[in-house]
Motif scaffolding. Structure first.
Motif, mmCIF file in Angstrom:
data_model
loop_
_atom_site.group_PDB
_atom_site.id
_atom_site.type_symbol
_atom_site.label_atom_id
_atom_site.label_comp_id
_atom_site.label_asym_id
_atom_site.label_seq_id
_atom_site.Cartn_x
_atom_site.Cartn_y
_atom_site.Cartn_z
ATOM 1 N N LYS A 253 0.843 -1.193 0.000
ATOM 2 C CA LYS A 253 0.000 0.000 0.000
ATOM 3 C C LYS A 253 0.877 1.242 0.000
ATOM 4 N N VAL A 254 0.742 2.051 -1.043
ATOM 5 C CA VAL A 254 1.513 3.290 -1.178
ATOM 6 C C VAL A 254 0.570 4.462 -0.986
ATOM 7 N N MET A 255 0.955 5.400 -0.127
ATOM 8 C CA MET A 255 0.108 6.566 0.130
ATOM 9 C C MET A 255 0.813 7.845 -0.328
ATOM 10 N N PHE A 256 0.032 8.914 -0.470
ATOM 11 C CA PHE A 256 0.529 10.169 -1.040
ATOM 12 C C PHE A 256 0.288 11.310 -0.060
ATOM 13 N N LEU A 257 1.325 12.120 0.154
ATOM 14 C CA LEU A 257 1.228 13.272 1.062
ATOM 15 C C LEU A 257 1.846 14.486 0.390
ATOM 16 N N ASP A 258 1.044 15.528 0.234
ATOM 17 C CA ASP A 258 1.484 16.716 -0.501
ATOM 18 C C ASP A 258 1.469 17.951 0.394
ATOM 19 N N HIS A 259 2.661 18.388 0.841
ATOM 20 C CA HIS A 259 2.805 19.684 1.531
ATOM 21 C C HIS A 259 1.780 19.899 2.633
ATOM 22 N N ALA A 260 1.429 18.883 3.375
ATOM 23 C CA ALA A 260 0.350 19.058 4.348
ATOM 24 C C ALA A 260 0.876 19.032 5.774
ATOM 25 N N ALA A 261 0.324 19.937 6.597
ATOM 26 C CA ALA A 261 0.639 19.907 8.027
ATOM 27 C C ALA A 261 -0.325 18.917 8.676
ATOM 28 N N GLU A 262 -0.213 17.671 8.240
ATOM 29 C CA GLU A 262 -1.162 16.644 8.647
ATOM 30 C C GLU A 262 -0.594 15.788 9.764
ATOM 31 N N ASP A 263 -1.435 14.859 10.218
ATOM 32 C CA ASP A 263 -1.004 13.875 11.192
ATOM 33 C C ASP A 263 -0.267 12.768 10.444
ATOM 34 N N ILE A 264 1.053 12.840 10.430
ATOM 35 C CA ILE A 264 1.860 11.879 9.679
ATOM 36 C C ILE A 264 1.686 10.468 10.229
ATOM 37 N N TYR A 265 1.295 10.363 11.495
ATOM 38 C CA TYR A 265 1.141 9.046 12.104
ATOM 39 C C TYR A 265 0.032 8.218 11.467
ATOM 40 N N LYS A 266 -0.866 8.854 10.753
ATOM 41 C CA LYS A 266 -1.929 8.072 10.124
ATOM 42 C C LYS A 266 -1.396 7.244 8.944
ATOM 43 N N TYR A 267 -0.136 7.502 8.560
ATOM 44 C CA TYR A 267 0.468 6.742 7.467
ATOM 45 C C TYR A 267 1.329 5.576 7.968
ATOM 46 N N LYS A 268 1.330 5.320 9.269
ATOM 47 C CA LYS A 268 2.230 4.318 9.840
ATOM 48 C C LYS A 268 1.843 2.875 9.477
ATOM 49 N N ASP A 269 0.650 2.694 8.922
ATOM 50 C CA ASP A 269 0.240 1.353 8.511
ATOM 51 C C ASP A 269 0.386 1.139 7.009
ATOM 52 N N SER A 270 0.959 2.111 6.309
ATOM 53 C CA SER A 270 1.223 1.945 4.880
ATOM 54 C C SER A 270 2.558 1.216 4.702
ATOM 55 N N ASP A 271 2.888 0.887 3.458
ATOM 56 C CA ASP A 271 4.160 0.230 3.174
ATOM 57 C C ASP A 271 5.175 1.194 2.565
ATOM 58 N N LEU A 272 4.665 2.294 2.021
ATOM 59 C CA LEU A 272 5.518 3.300 1.378
ATOM 60 C C LEU A 272 4.723 4.598 1.309
ATOM 61 N N LEU A 273 5.406 5.727 1.514
ATOM 62 C CA LEU A 273 4.753 7.031 1.424
ATOM 63 C C LEU A 273 5.504 7.904 0.441
ATOM 64 N N VAL A 274 4.766 8.507 -0.487
ATOM 65 C CA VAL A 274 5.335 9.492 -1.409
ATOM 66 C C VAL A 274 5.049 10.875 -0.829
ATOM 67 N N THR A 275 6.093 11.656 -0.609
ATOM 68 C CA THR A 275 5.932 12.976 0.000
ATOM 69 C C THR A 275 6.417 14.073 -0.953
ATOM 70 N N ILE A 276 5.736 15.201 -0.915
ATOM 71 C CA ILE A 276 6.087 16.336 -1.758
ATOM 72 C C ILE A 276 6.437 17.516 -0.861
ATOM 73 N N GLY A 277 7.620 18.098 -1.073
ATOM 74 C CA GLY A 277 8.050 19.243 -0.273
ATOM 75 C C GLY A 277 9.150 18.876 0.702
ATOM 76 N N ASP A 278 10.065 19.811 0.938
ATOM 77 C CA ASP A 278 11.252 19.541 1.751
ATOM 78 C C ASP A 278 10.935 19.209 3.199
ATOM 79 N N ASP A 279 10.165 20.061 3.859
ATOM 80 C CA ASP A 279 9.884 19.843 5.278
ATOM 81 C C ASP A 279 8.911 18.693 5.487
ATOM 82 N N THR A 280 7.970 18.544 4.565
ATOM 83 C CA THR A 280 7.063 17.398 4.628
ATOM 84 C C THR A 280 7.851 16.104 4.525
#
Length: 376
Positions: A253-280
């Motif tokens: 399961k691959v998830m996508f995160l784009d420049h968001a000040a989100e709860d990153i912990y909700k992605y801890k059950d994925s297998d891979l995360l694609v992130t956009i942006g330096d600090d993200t």
């Protein structure tokens, strides 16, 4: 009947120093203690310290929300904080109490272990005998809420006229990041900072410079109620991250995160995360490293350095493209590979990485693989 004590733990500093655990142990001598995290940045520190069984980190709650929740079932509440200075710590307690907006039996333990550490009695009707006994255990002086309130209101506060708000921010230092509601919107240039908004849009910073890209992400904001932080999100040195194993299945399961000040912990059950942006990318990599989850980060070198040290899984790759192209490439990846959805299922991680590199190649831009975002 035993005294019921609610404890709100805020920020990584109080945990990384070992003070949270020490104080909780001391408070346990006085009654039945229940603990919750207030805020989100302390969650990684709780995991590293293996304190999840003591400090509840399941819910993403603001400190004021944790206070309201614990006040229902407890006789007295203790807010544990380790501000970067006395004034920032006192200001934090003052603002949180204003956000609670109801009478609570709250005591703040601020910067324990430091020479300027103190206990703030925010409710004049609190059991002073109990507070004095705990203060003696912690070897900390007691400060009245009147004294703290005067200090904070002299140094902070805001002026509101029609649709314009000017808000003073205390305890700042040059070169610190300025975060509003989790989004970096500028950098401090002075020891005094005033943020100005008009019609709920930030228009000026006295003692700071605006990061326009951050303001665009932030959008409308009520400056009178916004959570403002400056500096690093986690300042502790020599952090030893705790690693929690993650078992990959045949389908990933691959998830996508784009420049968001989100709860990153909700992605801890994925297998891979694609992130956009330096600090993200930096934050996601650092947090998900604990859960043995790699990331594919698309950055453009515009890093604000929100943590002192970042960790990265061995299977992670960070691709730095030309300035401004991280958003462009991210949009194409999201539309082409994810079909504009939040996640997708893949069979092979290596092939998926190659498909992302192929998309970047179609843009005919220069790029490079970055081993470490934070360079000494």
């Amino acid at each position: 009947m035993s005294l019921k004590i609610g404890v709100i733990v805020h920020g990584p500093g109080i945990i990384d120093t070992g003070e949270a655990k020490r104080i909780i142990d001391i408070l346990s001598n006085y009654g039945i203690v229940s603990c919750r995290l207030g805020g989100t940045m302390g969650r990684t520190a709780v995991i590293d310290a293996n304190l999840e069984d003591i400090i509840n980190i399941e819910d993403k709650l603001l400190p004021s929300q944790s206070i309201k929740l614990l006040s229902k079932d407890n006789d007295i509440l203790f807010l544990l904080n380790y501000g970067k200075s006395t004034i920032t710590g006192h200001t934090f307690g003052y603002k949180v109490l204003n956000n609670v907006n109801e009478k609570v039996n709250l005591v703040q333990i601020e910067r324990p272990g430091e020479s300027d550490g103190t206990i703030i009695q925010w409710n004049e009707h609190s059991d002073i005998t109990l507070i004095k006994s705990i203060a003696n255990d912690l070897k900390l002086p007691i400060t009245s809420f009147n004294e703290v309130t005067k200090l904070v209101e002299d140094l902070t506060g805001f002026n509101k006229e029609n649709n314009r708000i000017e808000r003073k921010v205390a305890g700042v230092s040059p070169d610190e990041n300025i975060m509003l509601n989790g989004t970096i919107v500028g950098k401090v240039t002075s020891n005094n900072l005033v943020i100005i908004s008009e019609n709920n849009r930030i228009i000026e910073m006295k003692g700071g410079i605006i990061k326009q890209h951050g303001l665009d992400k932030l959008g409308d904001v009520d400056l009178s109620k916004a959570i403002i932080k400056t500096g690093l999100l986690r300042k502790s040195e020599n952090i030893i991250p705790r690693i929690i194993t993650h078992e990959r299945k045949d389908k990933l399961k691959v998830m996508f995160l784009d420049h968001a000040a989100e709860d990153i912990y909700k992605y801890k059950d994925s297998d891979l995360l694609v992130t956009i942006g330096d600090d993200t990318t930096l934050l996601s990599s650092d947090i998900l490293y604990r859960f043995s989850i790699p990331i594919i980060g698309i950055t453009d070198g515009d890093l604000d350095k929100v943590v002192l040290e970042g960790f990265k899984h061995e299977d992670s790759i960070i691709i730095q493209v030309e300035s401004g192209y991280d958003d462009i490439v991210g949009n194409i990846i999201h539309e082409t590979l994810f079909k504009s959805e939040d996640y997708l299922i893949i069979d092979d991680m290596h092939e998926f990485k190659e498909s992302i590199i192929n998309i970047i190649n179609t843009q005919k831009i220069s790029y490079k693989f970055v081993d470490k975002q934070l360079v000494d």
